[in-house]
Design a protein around this motif. Structure first.
Motif, short mmCIF file in Angstrom:
data_model
loop_
_atom_site.label_atom_id
_atom_site.label_comp_id
_atom_site.label_asym_id
_atom_site.label_seq_id
_atom_site.Cartn_x
_atom_site.Cartn_y
_atom_site.Cartn_z
N SER A 227 -11.06 -4.27 -7.65
CA SER A 227 -11.44 -3.10 -6.85
C SER A 227 -12.06 -3.53 -5.52
CB SER A 227 -12.42 -2.23 -7.64
OG SER A 227 -11.83 -1.75 -8.83
N VAL B 140 0.84 -1.21 0.00
CA VAL B 140 0.00 0.00 0.00
C VAL B 140 0.87 1.25 0.00
CG1 VAL B 140 -1.64 1.35 1.36
CG2 VAL B 140 -1.98 -1.12 1.09
N ARG C 75 -9.19 -4.94 -3.29
CA ARG C 75 -8.27 -3.89 -2.85
C ARG C 75 -8.91 -3.00 -1.79
NH1 ARG C 75 -6.06 -1.73 -7.76
NH2 ARG C 75 -8.05 -0.68 -7.98
N TRP D 200 -2.50 -8.53 -11.27
CA TRP D 200 -3.75 -9.06 -10.72
C TRP D 200 -4.82 -9.25 -11.79
CZ3 TRP D 200 -3.86 -11.34 -6.21
CH2 TRP D 200 -2.87 -11.01 -5.26
#
Length: 202
Positions: free
Chosen positions: A161, A109, A164, A134
């Motif tokens: 999405s 991150v 994450r 990914w």
């Protein structure tokens, strides 16, 4: 433990692994060679001799982190079963939610953000590369016909999405039960393939 018989290459590998472990624990923010060298049993001079510069060392640490990520992706790619997109997303979430991976994900991150705000640093291209990694994996959870369509690209982007966002929430709150329930609910909508679209994703 290093012995007198260690070659420069052996010592370099040892120090890279130790530096990687240090960064997993402490992050990259305000990374300084002096405390790093002290923690890994070396000196700033030796680190600069073996790696060239602080930025070069950081690049190698990030390459090392990406190898851990790719090693996990490889286990999924090498599985000869053909999982659907929802199953594949669930297996990725199990890995992301594993407390043993927290240090790696926190580093991911941090570097993802830095690659956006400081694109000329040693993390250049990190964010876009991980997105490609990914999405390539999630394409494996789609039929050859679906993965070539715009709708197929949108569905695997949606999974990325979802995972994450839930990962960021989990890292921030530690609430594994709630985030896992959210991921399972999101993935349930992908249990069946959509009607094939004639539009190609390009």
């Amino acid at each position: 433990m290093t012995t007198d018989d260690s070659t420069p290459s052996d010592r370099r590998t040892e120090l890279l692994e130790a530096s990687y472990g240090y960064v997993l624990e402490h992050g990259l923010a305000d990374l300084s060679l002096r405390p790093l060298a002290s923690a890994v049993g070396s000196s700033p001079r030796v680190l600069l001799f073996l790696f060239g510069s602080k930025d070069d060392l950081v690049r190698e640490i990030l390459d090392r982190a990406r190898r851990d990520e790719l090693a996990f992706l490889r286990t999924l790619r090498d599985d000869h079963r053909q999982p659907n997109l929802a199953e594949l997303g669930g297996r990725v979430w199990d890995w992301l939610a594993d407390e043993g991976h927290r240090g790696l994900l926190t580093l991911w991150v941090e570097v993802f953000g830095r690659s956006l705000t400081d694109p000329d640093g040693p993390w250049t291209g990190f964010a876009s590369a991980t997105v490609r990694d990914w999405l390539t994996l999630f394409a494996r959870g789609q039929s050859p016909r679906e993965r070539r369509t715009v709708a197929g690209a949108a569905r695997r982007t949606m999974v990325l999405s979802l995972l994450r966002g839930a990962m960021l929430d989990l890292l921030a709150t530690g609430d594994r039960r709630r985030t896992t329930a959210a991921v399972r609910a999101g993935l349930d909508g992908l249990r069946t393939d959509p009607p094939a679209s004639g539009r190609s994703a390009g």
